[in-house]
Write an enzyme that holds these catalytic residues in place. Structure first.
Site, PDB file in Angstrom:
ATOM      1  N   ASN A   1      29.721 -15.223   4.949  1.00 19.10           N
ATOM      2  CA  ASN A   1      29.370 -16.637   5.143  1.00 19.10           C
ATOM      3  C   ASN A   1      27.955 -16.692   5.702  1.00 19.10           C
ATOM      4  O   ASN A   1      27.733 -16.410   6.875  1.00 19.10           O
ATOM      5  CB  ASN A   1      30.377 -17.282   6.115  1.00 19.10           C
ATOM      6  CG  ASN A   1      30.032 -18.734   6.410  1.00 19.10           C
ATOM      7  OD1 ASN A   1      29.160 -19.318   5.771  1.00 19.10           O
ATOM      8  ND2 ASN A   1      30.723 -19.321   7.378  1.00 19.10           N
ATOM      9  N   TRP A   2      27.025 -17.051   4.817  1.00 20.22           N
ATOM     10  CA  TRP A   2      25.617 -17.061   5.240  1.00 20.22           C
ATOM     11  C   TRP A   2      25.274 -18.288   6.083  1.00 20.22           C
ATOM     12  O   TRP A   2      24.183 -18.374   6.638  1.00 20.22           O
ATOM     13  CB  TRP A   2      24.700 -17.031   4.008  1.00 20.22           C
ATOM     14  CG  TRP A   2      24.602 -15.672   3.366  1.00 20.22           C
ATOM     15  CD1 TRP A   2      25.273 -14.530   3.715  1.00 20.22           C
ATOM     16  CD2 TRP A   2      23.771 -15.316   2.258  1.00 20.22           C
ATOM     17  NE1 TRP A   2      24.921 -13.488   2.890  1.00 20.22           N
ATOM     18  CE2 TRP A   2      23.988 -13.945   1.986  1.00 20.22           C
ATOM     19  CE3 TRP A   2      22.865 -16.010   1.465  1.00 20.22           C
ATOM     20  CZ2 TRP A   2      23.335 -13.263   0.960  1.00 20.22           C
ATOM     21  CZ3 TRP A   2      22.209 -15.334   0.437  1.00 20.22           C
ATOM     22  CH2 TRP A   2      22.443 -13.980   0.188  1.00 20.22           C
ATOM     23  N   LYS A   3      26.170 -19.267   6.100  1.00 18.44           N
ATOM     24  CA  LYS A   3      25.906 -20.522   6.830  1.00 18.44           C
ATOM     25  C   LYS A   3      24.571 -21.113   6.368  1.00 18.44           C
ATOM     26  O   LYS A   3      24.252 -21.018   5.185  1.00 18.44           O
ATOM     27  CB  LYS A   3      25.977 -20.262   8.343  1.00 18.44           C
ATOM     28  CG  LYS A   3      27.291 -19.573   8.733  1.00 18.44           C
ATOM     29  CD  LYS A   3      27.523 -19.446  10.212  1.00 18.44           C
ATOM     30  CE  LYS A   3      28.844 -18.712  10.456  1.00 18.44           C
ATOM     31  NZ  LYS A   3      29.207 -18.589  11.868  1.00 18.44           N
TER      32      LYS A   3
ATOM     33  N   HIS B   1      36.011 -24.653   8.352  1.00 19.51           N
ATOM     34  CA  HIS B   1      35.363 -23.715   9.283  1.00 19.51           C
ATOM     35  C   HIS B   1      35.179 -24.424  10.627  1.00 19.51           C
ATOM     36  O   HIS B   1      34.918 -25.642  10.664  1.00 19.51           O
ATOM     37  CB  HIS B   1      34.010 -23.285   8.711  1.00 19.51           C
ATOM     38  CG  HIS B   1      33.391 -22.162   9.482  1.00 19.51           C
ATOM     39  ND1 HIS B   1      32.758 -22.368  10.681  1.00 19.51           N
ATOM     40  CD2 HIS B   1      33.346 -20.832   9.248  1.00 19.51           C
ATOM     41  CE1 HIS B   1      32.324 -21.201  11.143  1.00 19.51           C
ATOM     42  NE2 HIS B   1      32.673 -20.250  10.299  1.00 19.51           N
TER      43      HIS B   1
ATOM     44  N   GLU C   1      32.821 -24.612  12.601  1.00 17.58           N
ATOM     45  CA  GLU C   1      31.556 -25.342  12.756  1.00 17.58           C
ATOM     46  C   GLU C   1      31.628 -26.704  12.071  1.00 17.58           C
ATOM     47  O   GLU C   1      31.048 -27.680  12.551  1.00 17.58           O
ATOM     48  CB  GLU C   1      30.394 -24.489  12.207  1.00 17.58           C
ATOM     49  CG  GLU C   1      30.092 -23.319  13.136  1.00 17.58           C
ATOM     50  CD  GLU C   1      29.526 -22.087  12.470  1.00 17.58           C
ATOM     51  OE1 GLU C   1      29.086 -22.154  11.317  1.00 17.58           O
ATOM     52  OE2 GLU C   1      29.555 -21.015  13.126  1.00 17.58           O
TER      53      GLU C   1
ATOM     54  N   GLU D   1      39.716 -17.406  12.743  1.00 18.10           N
ATOM     55  CA  GLU D   1      38.410 -17.257  13.387  1.00 18.10           C
ATOM     56  C   GLU D   1      38.461 -17.911  14.763  1.00 18.10           C
ATOM     57  O   GLU D   1      38.252 -19.135  14.879  1.00 18.10           O
ATOM     58  CB  GLU D   1      37.317 -17.937  12.548  1.00 18.10           C
ATOM     59  CG  GLU D   1      37.051 -17.277  11.229  1.00 18.10           C
ATOM     60  CD  GLU D   1      35.606 -17.495  10.767  1.00 18.10           C
ATOM     61  OE1 GLU D   1      34.890 -16.501  10.621  1.00 18.10           O
ATOM     62  OE2 GLU D   1      35.195 -18.642  10.604  1.00 18.10           O
TER      63      GLU D   1
ATOM     64  N   GLY E   1      29.816 -15.672  16.506  1.00 15.63           N
ATOM     65  CA  GLY E   1      28.403 -15.624  16.869  1.00 15.63           C
ATOM     66  C   GLY E   1      28.138 -15.232  18.309  1.00 15.63           C
ATOM     67  O   GLY E   1      27.021 -15.408  18.808  1.00 15.63           O
TER      68      GLY E   1
ATOM     69  N   SER F   1      32.265 -12.198  14.982  1.00 16.06           N
ATOM     70  CA  SER F   1      31.510 -11.036  15.452  1.00 16.06           C
ATOM     71  C   SER F   1      31.967  -9.719  14.814  1.00 16.06           C
ATOM     72  O   SER F   1      31.988  -8.675  15.473  1.00 16.06           O
ATOM     73  CB  SER F   1      31.563 -10.951  16.982  1.00 16.06           C
ATOM     74  OG  SER F   1      30.952 -12.089  17.554  1.00 16.06           O
TER      75      SER F   1
ATOM     76  N   GLY G   1      29.865 -13.358   9.369  1.00 10.75           N
ATOM     77  CA  GLY G   1      28.723 -14.262   9.486  1.00 10.75           C
ATOM     78  C   GLY G   1      27.433 -13.476   9.644  1.00 10.75           C
ATOM     79  O   GLY G   1      26.875 -12.953   8.678  1.00 10.75           O
ATOM     80  N   GLY G   2      26.969 -13.361  10.866  1.00 11.25           N
ATOM     81  CA  GLY G   2      25.667 -12.752  11.172  1.00 11.25           C
ATOM     82  C   GLY G   2      25.419 -11.412  10.491  1.00 11.25           C
ATOM     83  O   GLY G   2      24.333 -11.191   9.919  1.00 11.25           O
TER      84      GLY G   2
HETATM   85  P1  13P Z   1      29.797 -14.211  13.067  1.00 12.38           P
HETATM   86  O1  13P Z   1      30.232 -13.021  12.226  1.00 12.38           O
HETATM   87  O2  13P Z   1      28.317 -14.399  13.107  1.00 12.38           O
HETATM   88  O3  13P Z   1      30.451 -14.187  14.406  1.00 12.38           O
HETATM   89  O4  13P Z   1      30.354 -15.516  12.305  1.00 12.38           O
HETATM   90  C1  13P Z   1      31.680 -15.556  11.932  1.00 12.38           C
HETATM   91  C2  13P Z   1      31.896 -16.728  11.068  1.00 12.38           C
HETATM   92  O5  13P Z   1      31.826 -17.861  11.511  1.00 12.38           O
HETATM   93  C3  13P Z   1      32.160 -16.496   9.646  1.00 12.38           C
HETATM   94  O6  13P Z   1      32.608 -17.647   9.003  1.00 12.38           O
END
Ligand code: 13P
Length: 255
Positions: free
Chosen positions: A12-14, A95, A97, A166, A172, A212, A233-234
């Site tokens: 997930n590149w957001k 998600h 967010e 999640e 993050g 994470s 994510g990251g």
């Molecule tokens: P991180 O891997 O950056 O913690 O993000 C997780 C995430 O929200 C994937 O959808």
């Protein structure tokens, strides 16, 4: 993870990335075979660009969101049908967010799950508790509400969905949940799927973990019985790092 369920790793590149990241990400997968399903969810605007490279790799494309409307006067939205036509394999739904910053709720997620299924997309329903909810001891209650309301009256007889656990406090932050913690929640989710549906559906649905995830903790997470994949994510913004996580999912799949 068990042999019955094909592992899946989703990036997930957001609101990150660009054409350069697409090129380097796809390049690192060219010519490589994976037993695991690997999906990248870039921002919408890059899907087409990414698609043109995909014939040389086994990567698939997913969406970070989908509209809860089929079509009409909904400025800025992208429908399930459009995503399917663009070549998406799956879409993330709910998600944390989006729940926190775009006021998404469980009934809205449920509508999105149904639309995704109607159009042949794999819905990945994201659920998870906040830090305060975990500390208050209500994590399982919150997760059950998100699960049961997000899937209310959804027929899964011959349809596939994926659940992403999640925990908000792990996203993050660099503080991933421990494999034991995740396994406990994933087993809880599977038990609830059995209660809401039946043992066949509960055993079929893949439950992935996100929060994470990195190349250091991926293997141990994937070795848990009820962790069928990862939502990254990251770490997915670094192609070499992401490839390393995917290789670990592949190794687990081949055991
Ligand atoms: P991180 O891997 O950056 O913690 O993000 C997780 C995430 O929200 C994937 O959808």
């Amino acid at each position: 993870m068990t042999q019955q369920r094909k592992p899946i790793v989703i990036a997930n590149w957001k609101l990150n990335g660009g054409l350069d990241l697409i090129c380097t990400s796809v390049a690192s997968f060219i010519g490589k075979h994976f037993e695991a399903q690997i999906v990248i969810c870039p921002p919408y605007i890059y899907m087409r660009d990414m698609m043109t490279f995909l014939q040389y790799s086994e990567l698939q494309i997913g969406s970070q969101n989908v509209s809860k409307f089929k079509s009409g006067a909904y400025t800025g939205e992208t429908s399930a049908q459009m995503l399917k036509q663009a070549g998406c394999a799956l879409c993330l739904i709910g998600h944390s967010e989006r729940r926190a910053m775009f006021a998404e709720n469980n009934p809205g997620c449920r509508t999105k799950v149904q639309l995704a299924l109607n159009h042949g997309l794999l819905p990945v329903l994201c659920i998870g508790e906040t830090k305060e909810e975990r500390e208050a001891g209500t994590a399982k209650e919150v997760i059950f509400t998100q699960l049961s309301e997000g899937l209310l009256d959804i027929d899964l007889t011959d349809k596939d969905i994926c659940i992403a656990y999640e925990p908000v406090w792990a996203i993050g932050t660099g503080l991933a949940a421990t494999p034991d913690m995740v396994q406990e929640i994933h087993r809880f989710i599977r038990d609830k799927l059995e209660a809401l549906y039946n043992p066949t559906v509960a055993q079929r649905v893949r439950i992935v973990y996100g929060g994470s995830v990195n190349k250091t903790n991926a293997k141990e997470l994937l070795n848990q019985e009820d962790i069928d994949g990862l939502l990254v994510g990251g770490a997915s913004l670094d192609p070499d790092h992401f490839l390393e996580i995917c290789k670990q999912a592949n190794n687990v799949a081949q055991v």
